[in-house]
Write a protein that holds these residues in place. Structure first.
Motif, PDB file in Angstrom:
ATOM      1  N   GLY A   1       0.813  -1.209   0.000  1.00 20.50           N
ATOM      2  CA  GLY A   1       0.000   0.000   0.000  1.00 20.50           C
ATOM      3  C   GLY A   1       0.849   1.262   0.000  1.00 20.50           C
ATOM      4  O   GLY A   1       0.542   2.241  -0.693  1.00 20.50           O
ATOM      5  N   MET A   2       1.951   1.241   0.750  1.00 24.45           N
ATOM      6  CA  MET A   2       2.879   2.380   0.739  1.00 24.45           C
ATOM      7  C   MET A   2       3.474   2.587  -0.644  1.00 24.45           C
ATOM      8  O   MET A   2       3.571   3.712  -1.142  1.00 24.45           O
ATOM      9  CB  MET A   2       3.996   2.154   1.754  1.00 24.45           C
ATOM     10  N   ALA A   3       3.902   1.486  -1.288  1.00 30.89           N
ATOM     11  CA  ALA A   3       4.539   1.588  -2.597  1.00 30.89           C
ATOM     12  C   ALA A   3       3.580   2.155  -3.635  1.00 30.89           C
ATOM     13  O   ALA A   3       3.933   3.051  -4.418  1.00 30.89           O
ATOM     14  CB  ALA A   3       5.052   0.216  -3.035  1.00 30.89           C
ATOM     15  N   LEU A   4       2.350   1.653  -3.666  1.00 32.68           N
ATOM     16  CA  LEU A   4       1.388   2.115  -4.661  1.00 32.68           C
ATOM     17  C   LEU A   4       1.020   3.574  -4.438  1.00 32.68           C
ATOM     18  O   LEU A   4       0.868   4.347  -5.397  1.00 32.68           O
ATOM     19  CB  LEU A   4       0.134   1.234  -4.603  1.00 32.68           C
ATOM     20  N   THR A   5       0.892   3.973  -3.186  1.00 36.00           N
ATOM     21  CA  THR A   5       0.578   5.372  -2.895  1.00 36.00           C
ATOM     22  C   THR A   5       1.734   6.288  -3.278  1.00 36.00           C
ATOM     23  O   THR A   5       1.526   7.398  -3.774  1.00 36.00           O
ATOM     24  CB  THR A   5       0.240   5.540  -1.405  1.00 36.00           C
ATOM     25  N   CYS A   6       2.939   5.813  -3.056  1.00 36.95           N
ATOM     26  CA  CYS A   6       4.117   6.581  -3.470  1.00 36.95           C
ATOM     27  C   CYS A   6       4.071   6.870  -4.963  1.00 36.95           C
ATOM     28  O   CYS A   6       4.336   7.984  -5.413  1.00 36.95           O
ATOM     29  CB  CYS A   6       5.381   5.799  -3.107  1.00 36.95           C
ATOM     30  N   VAL A   7       3.706   5.860  -5.742  1.00 35.73           N
ATOM     31  CA  VAL A   7       3.620   6.021  -7.189  1.00 35.73           C
ATOM     32  C   VAL A   7       2.518   7.011  -7.559  1.00 35.73           C
ATOM     33  O   VAL A   7       2.725   7.948  -8.346  1.00 35.73           O
ATOM     34  CB  VAL A   7       3.364   4.652  -7.859  1.00 35.73           C
ATOM     35  N   GLU A   8       1.316   6.809  -6.993  1.00 32.90           N
ATOM     36  CA  GLU A   8       0.190   7.681  -7.328  1.00 32.90           C
ATOM     37  C   GLU A   8       0.438   9.124  -6.898  1.00 32.90           C
ATOM     38  O   GLU A   8      -0.015  10.063  -7.555  1.00 32.90           O
ATOM     39  CB  GLU A   8      -1.075   7.155  -6.646  1.00 32.90           C
ATOM     40  N   LEU A   9       1.173   9.288  -5.810  1.00 31.72           N
ATOM     41  CA  LEU A   9       1.394  10.616  -5.248  1.00 31.72           C
ATOM     42  C   LEU A   9       2.466  11.406  -6.001  1.00 31.72           C
ATOM     43  O   LEU A   9       2.325  12.609  -6.237  1.00 31.72           O
ATOM     44  CB  LEU A   9       1.797  10.479  -3.774  1.00 31.72           C
ATOM     45  N   LEU A  10       3.534  10.720  -6.398  1.00 32.98           N
ATOM     46  CA  LEU A  10       4.710  11.427  -6.898  1.00 32.98           C
ATOM     47  C   LEU A  10       4.935  11.334  -8.404  1.00 32.98           C
ATOM     48  O   LEU A  10       5.564  12.220  -8.989  1.00 32.98           O
ATOM     49  CB  LEU A  10       5.962  10.906  -6.174  1.00 32.98           C
ATOM     50  N   VAL A  11       4.469  10.264  -9.036  1.00 26.93           N
ATOM     51  CA  VAL A  11       4.758  10.096 -10.462  1.00 26.93           C
ATOM     52  C   VAL A  11       4.108  11.179 -11.326  1.00 26.93           C
ATOM     53  O   VAL A  11       4.764  11.709 -12.239  1.00 26.93           O
ATOM     54  CB  VAL A  11       4.358   8.683 -10.940  1.00 26.93           C
TER      55      VAL A  11
END
Length: 432
Positions: free
Chosen positions: A237-247
């Motif tokens: 969940g952390m990894a996917l949110t990192c992608v959605e937030l920053l990419v």
């Protein structure tokens, strides 16, 4: 029903479950803005959607365990059709709020019952030692195929606005999503006979859902294997949110404008879903290749554990690649976009491999009465990881840069593979 037909029906339902969501992704926010909502109001609508899912995640899982898989899936499909139709018709803040709240109910209802139906059905046909990997891999692969196809179609259809007569071009993909949800409902009612499952009376249901939820949560806390699998979901969940937030913002910088960045992100998101589908399809072969099985060597559980760990390590390496690409990006350009995109796709390949094998390990650890609840518990853990990421990664990226946030998440994902260390060679099955 044969095991092959069970796999095919699960794959079809998995595809139809996520096709409406895929069609909605690209136009949803733009439709709300186009009909007069401010960005703050859009944020409030999406927050209500997330809160509804979080509140209902465990109760709806308990509902599926208490009354059966098919009825809950049918409710999910009906709510999806109603919510998407509400989005098409909405023109005010409150209209969109109600429509998205209904979609939140639908999302919570759909979390777990399809997988539980497949596992229960296969156990009834082949026994508790049935190999779950091929069917789970096909189902999860088609979920990603549906999302990929839906994102592409949802982004492309509004461009042909003149072809739809008086219809709002932004609403057309959402309307098609509602039609797909009706098809999903029909398939559930016709093609998914309820597997062997203890039924509950109305009074038993009212008492049984809280009891089922409580027992599922306690099981996840007390059982060492399940506790580790739930923690892995939080890391993902952390990894996917990192992608959605920053990419998206990173791509806007690489393309030189927010509009081009949004287009690049839509294309990259579709490629990510395709990568996840590929990883899901490769999961059984990955497990076999990592642990050959001549006489006297580790068994099926060890194969799945090593494959799941390998998917996590690959995901961590890919996140590190994204951090490196961000650190060394010299400015806008196609080369910088490709360098950012390649590890993004590899990340989803790794998560696809991991997801199938982690699901298999979870299903072999629980009984039929706990199956959907445990899927909901896992999903809720992912939401918890996402919430933690939202609270920490944005300030970190703002203070130290995007690359620093990706380095941190890369370390968390790769290190989480250690949670799969020293697992028994045979499935520690609690299934009857």
């Amino acid at each position: 029903m044969t095991p092959l037909s069970a796999r095919r029906r699960f794959a079809l339902v998995s595809f139809l479950t996520w096709l409406p969501a895929g069609l909605m992704i690209a136009p949803q926010v733009l439709l709300m803005l186009d009909r007069g909502l401010s960005i703050v109001e859009v944020g409030l609508v999406m927050t209500v959607y997330s809160v509804v899912i979080a509140v209902l995640e465990l109760p709806t899982g308990g509902l599926a365990d208490a009354v059966g898989r098919r009825v809950v899936l049918a409710l999910a499909a009906a709510c999806t059709a109603a919510g998407l139709a509400g989005l098409v018709l909405a023109s005010t803040f409150w209209g969109f709020l109600v429509a998205c709240a209904v979609l939140g109910v639908a999302r919570a209802l759909s979390s777990g019952p399809a997988e539980a139906w497949y596992v229960d059905t296969l156990h009834a046909l082949e026994g508790p030692d049935a190999d779950l990997k091929p069917g789970l891999a096909r189902g999860l692969m088609l979920e990603d195929v549906a999302l990929c196809a839906g994102v592409v179609a949802g982004g492309a259809l509004p461009l042909a606005g003149a072809a739809f007569g008086g219809l709002d071009p932004l609403a057309v993909p959402i309307l098609l999503g509602a039609v797909a949800a009706v098809g999903w409902l029909v398939v559930v009612l016709v093609a998914l006979p309820e597997p062997p499952h203890e039924r509950a009376s109305l009074g038993g249901l009212l008492r049984g859902v809280p009891a089922t939820v409580t027992s599922g949560v306690l099981l996840a806390v007390r059982d060492g294997m399940l506790r580790r699998l739930v923690l892995l979901s939080a890391a993902i969940g952390m990894a996917l949110t990192c992608v959605e937030l920053l990419v998206p913002g990173h791509l806007a910088g690489l393309t030189g404008s927010a509009e081009l960045g949004a287009t690049a992100y839509a294309v990259l998101a579709a490629l990510g879903f395709a990568g996840s589908a590929l990883g899901s399809a490769l999961a059984p072969a990955t497990a076999r290749l990592l642990t050959p099985k001549p006489v006297g060597t580790p068994g099926e559980a060890a194969r799945s554990v090593r494959g799941a760990a390998a998917g996590l390590v690959l995901g961590g390496v890919a996140l590190a690649g994204m951090a490196l690409a961000a650190a060394f990006a010299e400015g806008p350009g196609l080369g910088a976009i490709v360098l950012a995109g390649l590890p993004y796709v590899v990340l989803f390949v790794g998560l696809g491999v991991h997801g199938v094998l982690k699901a298999e390990l979870t299903h072999h650890r629980v009984t039929s009465a706990e199956r959907a609840t445990m899927s909901s518990t896992t999903s809720l853990a992912g939401s918890g990881g996402a919430a933690l990421a939202n609270l920490t990664l944005a300030p970190l990226a703002l203070g130290l840069g995007t690359s620093a946030a990706w380095w941190l998440v890369a370390a968390v994902v790769a290190a989480s593979a250690a949670l799969l260390h020293r697992v028994p060679a045979a499935f520690p099955s609690r299934s009857p």
